[in-house]
Design a protein around this motif. Structure first.
Motif, PDB file in Angstrom:
ATOM      1  N   ASN A  51       0.789  -1.229   0.000  1.00 39.91           N
ATOM      2  CA  ASN A  51       0.000   0.000   0.000  1.00 39.91           C
ATOM      3  C   ASN A  51       0.825   1.285   0.000  1.00 39.91           C
ATOM      4  OD1 ASN A  51      -2.411  -1.369  -0.216  1.00 39.91           O
ATOM      5  ND2 ASN A  51      -2.619  -1.591   1.990  1.00 39.91           N
ATOM      6  N   PRO A  52       1.937   1.414   0.739  1.00 39.80           N
ATOM      7  CA  PRO A  52       2.731   2.644   0.631  1.00 39.80           C
ATOM      8  C   PRO A  52       3.233   2.908  -0.798  1.00 39.80           C
ATOM      9  CG  PRO A  52       3.370   1.465   2.596  1.00 39.80           C
ATOM     10  CD  PRO A  52       2.447   0.559   1.823  1.00 39.80           C
ATOM     11  N   LEU A  53       3.602   1.853  -1.502  1.00 40.53           N
ATOM     12  CA  LEU A  53       4.045   2.012  -2.886  1.00 40.53           C
ATOM     13  C   LEU A  53       2.885   2.487  -3.756  1.00 40.53           C
ATOM     14  CD1 LEU A  53       6.133   1.703  -5.148  1.00 40.53           C
ATOM     15  CD2 LEU A  53       5.444  -0.697  -5.326  1.00 40.53           C
ATOM     16  N   LEU A  54       1.704   1.894  -3.582  1.00 39.85           N
ATOM     17  CA  LEU A  54       0.538   2.314  -4.350  1.00 39.85           C
ATOM     18  C   LEU A  54       0.164   3.765  -4.044  1.00 39.85           C
ATOM     19  CD1 LEU A  54      -1.672  -0.895  -4.043  1.00 39.85           C
ATOM     20  CD2 LEU A  54      -0.329  -0.136  -6.014  1.00 39.85           C
ATOM     21  N   LEU A  55       0.264   4.160  -2.781  1.00 40.13           N
ATOM     22  CA  LEU A  55      -0.049   5.538  -2.406  1.00 40.13           C
ATOM     23  C   LEU A  55       0.963   6.510  -3.008  1.00 40.13           C
ATOM     24  CD1 LEU A  55      -1.109   5.022   1.301  1.00 40.13           C
ATOM     25  CD2 LEU A  55      -2.585   5.621  -0.626  1.00 40.13           C
ATOM     26  N   GLN A  56       2.238   6.140  -2.992  1.00 37.80           N
ATOM     27  CA  GLN A  56       3.261   7.017  -3.553  1.00 37.80           C
ATOM     28  C   GLN A  56       3.083   7.156  -5.064  1.00 37.80           C
ATOM     29  OE1 GLN A  56       5.327   8.813  -1.692  1.00 37.80           O
ATOM     30  NE2 GLN A  56       5.851   9.858  -3.576  1.00 37.80           N
ATOM     31  N   LEU A  57       2.720   6.071  -5.736  1.00 39.62           N
ATOM     32  CA  LEU A  57       2.465   6.144  -7.173  1.00 39.62           C
ATOM     33  C   LEU A  57       1.275   7.054  -7.459  1.00 39.62           C
ATOM     34  CD1 LEU A  57       2.962   2.409  -8.221  1.00 39.62           C
ATOM     35  CD2 LEU A  57       4.451   4.346  -8.758  1.00 39.62           C
ATOM     36  N   HIS A  58       0.222   6.921  -6.675  1.00 41.21           N
ATOM     37  CA  HIS A  58      -0.972   7.753  -6.863  1.00 41.21           C
ATOM     38  C   HIS A  58      -0.654   9.226  -6.588  1.00 41.21           C
ATOM     39  CE1 HIS A  58      -5.312   8.116  -7.374  1.00 41.21           C
ATOM     40  NE2 HIS A  58      -5.292   8.995  -6.381  1.00 41.21           N
ATOM     41  N   ALA A  59       0.120   9.465  -5.530  1.00 39.54           N
ATOM     42  CA  ALA A  59       0.502  10.843  -5.196  1.00 39.54           C
ATOM     43  C   ALA A  59       1.351  11.459  -6.306  1.00 39.54           C
ATOM     44  CB  ALA A  59       1.250  10.873  -3.865  1.00 39.54           C
ATOM     45  N   ALA A  60       2.284  10.694  -6.846  1.00 43.32           N
ATOM     46  CA  ALA A  60       3.138  11.207  -7.916  1.00 43.32           C
ATOM     47  C   ALA A  60       2.321  11.471  -9.184  1.00 43.32           C
ATOM     48  CB  ALA A  60       4.266  10.220  -8.204  1.00 43.32           C
ATOM     49  N   GLU A  61       1.376  10.611  -9.465  1.00 47.45           N
ATOM     50  CA  GLU A  61       0.544  10.756 -10.662  1.00 47.45           C
ATOM     51  C   GLU A  61      -0.310  12.027 -10.606  1.00 47.45           C
ATOM     52  OE1 GLU A  61      -3.040   8.332 -12.955  1.00 47.45           O
ATOM     53  OE2 GLU A  61      -1.909   7.338 -11.372  1.00 47.45           O
ATOM     54  N   HIS A  62      -0.808  12.353  -9.415  1.00 45.46           N
ATOM     55  CA  HIS A  62      -1.708  13.504  -9.273  1.00 45.46           C
ATOM     56  C   HIS A  62      -1.028  14.732  -8.660  1.00 45.46           C
ATOM     57  CE1 HIS A  62      -5.250  11.328 -10.551  1.00 45.46           C
ATOM     58  NE2 HIS A  62      -4.877  10.326  -9.786  1.00 45.46           N
ATOM     59  N   GLY A  63       0.254  14.621  -8.311  1.00 42.14           N
ATOM     60  CA  GLY A  63       0.992  15.761  -7.778  1.00 42.14           C
ATOM     61  C   GLY A  63       0.684  16.100  -6.327  1.00 42.14           C
TER      62      GLY A  63
END
Length: 165
Positions: A51-63
């Motif tokens: 989940n931390p990896l998925l959250l970081q990917l989502h955060a990077a995608e949306h800024g």
């Protein structure tokens, strides 16, 4: 409801797509006051597993730069609401989808007597959606949002240069 195999395939596809876009969250510069582990805004617990990896990917995608997340209902409990999905974001992609294993206990039946004697525990893989603090608005959300740094902050190398000399 997706089965566990479909959830794992979906998670793998997200990671592969991020790698193909050269979106590498482990190269993120830690330049804000909100650095640290991705955590739940209501419970204050850190997310674990993939989940931390998925959250970081989502955060990077949306800024997003905040590391605080919560479900729709958790933000509602905090007195906040989720912002409307922007037009450039596909439906179903505004929130970050996470996975969790939930223990389920049931009484095991004896096949011969139909009596329920022992409790049997098994795990179910479920997915749920969380939203970043920057996707929410309300009075309680301000303490979870990252404070942007003003301008470029250059480190003062003067003391180190003097020491070297």
């Amino acid at each position: 409801m997706p089965n566990p195999r479909q959830i794992r395939i979906e998670i793998t596809a997200k990671i592969v797509a991020a790698l193909e876009k050269d979106l590498l969250p482990w190269r993120r510069p830690w330049n804000n006051n909100n650095a640290g582990q991705h955590s739940n805004a209501l419970t204050k617990k850190s997310y674990r597993g993939v989940n931390p990896l998925l959250l970081q990917l989502h955060a990077a995608e949306h800024g997003f730069s905040s590391n605080w997340w919560a479900t729709f209902n958790q933000w509602k409990q905090l007195g906040c609401c989720i912002n409307r999905r922007p037009d450039n974001v596909e439906p179903g992609h505004w929130g970050a989808t996470l996975a969790v294993y939930i223990p389920v206990t049931k009484k095991a039946e004896e096949p011969d007597t139909d009596e329920k004697d022992e409790e049997e525990t098994f795990w179910i893989l479920k997915k749920f959606t969380v939203f970043n603090a920057e996707q929410a608005n309300g009075p309680a959300v301000e303490k979870f949002q990252a404070v942007a740094t003003v301008g470029d902050i250059q480190p003062d190398y003067e003391p180190a240069e003097e020491l070297i000399e």
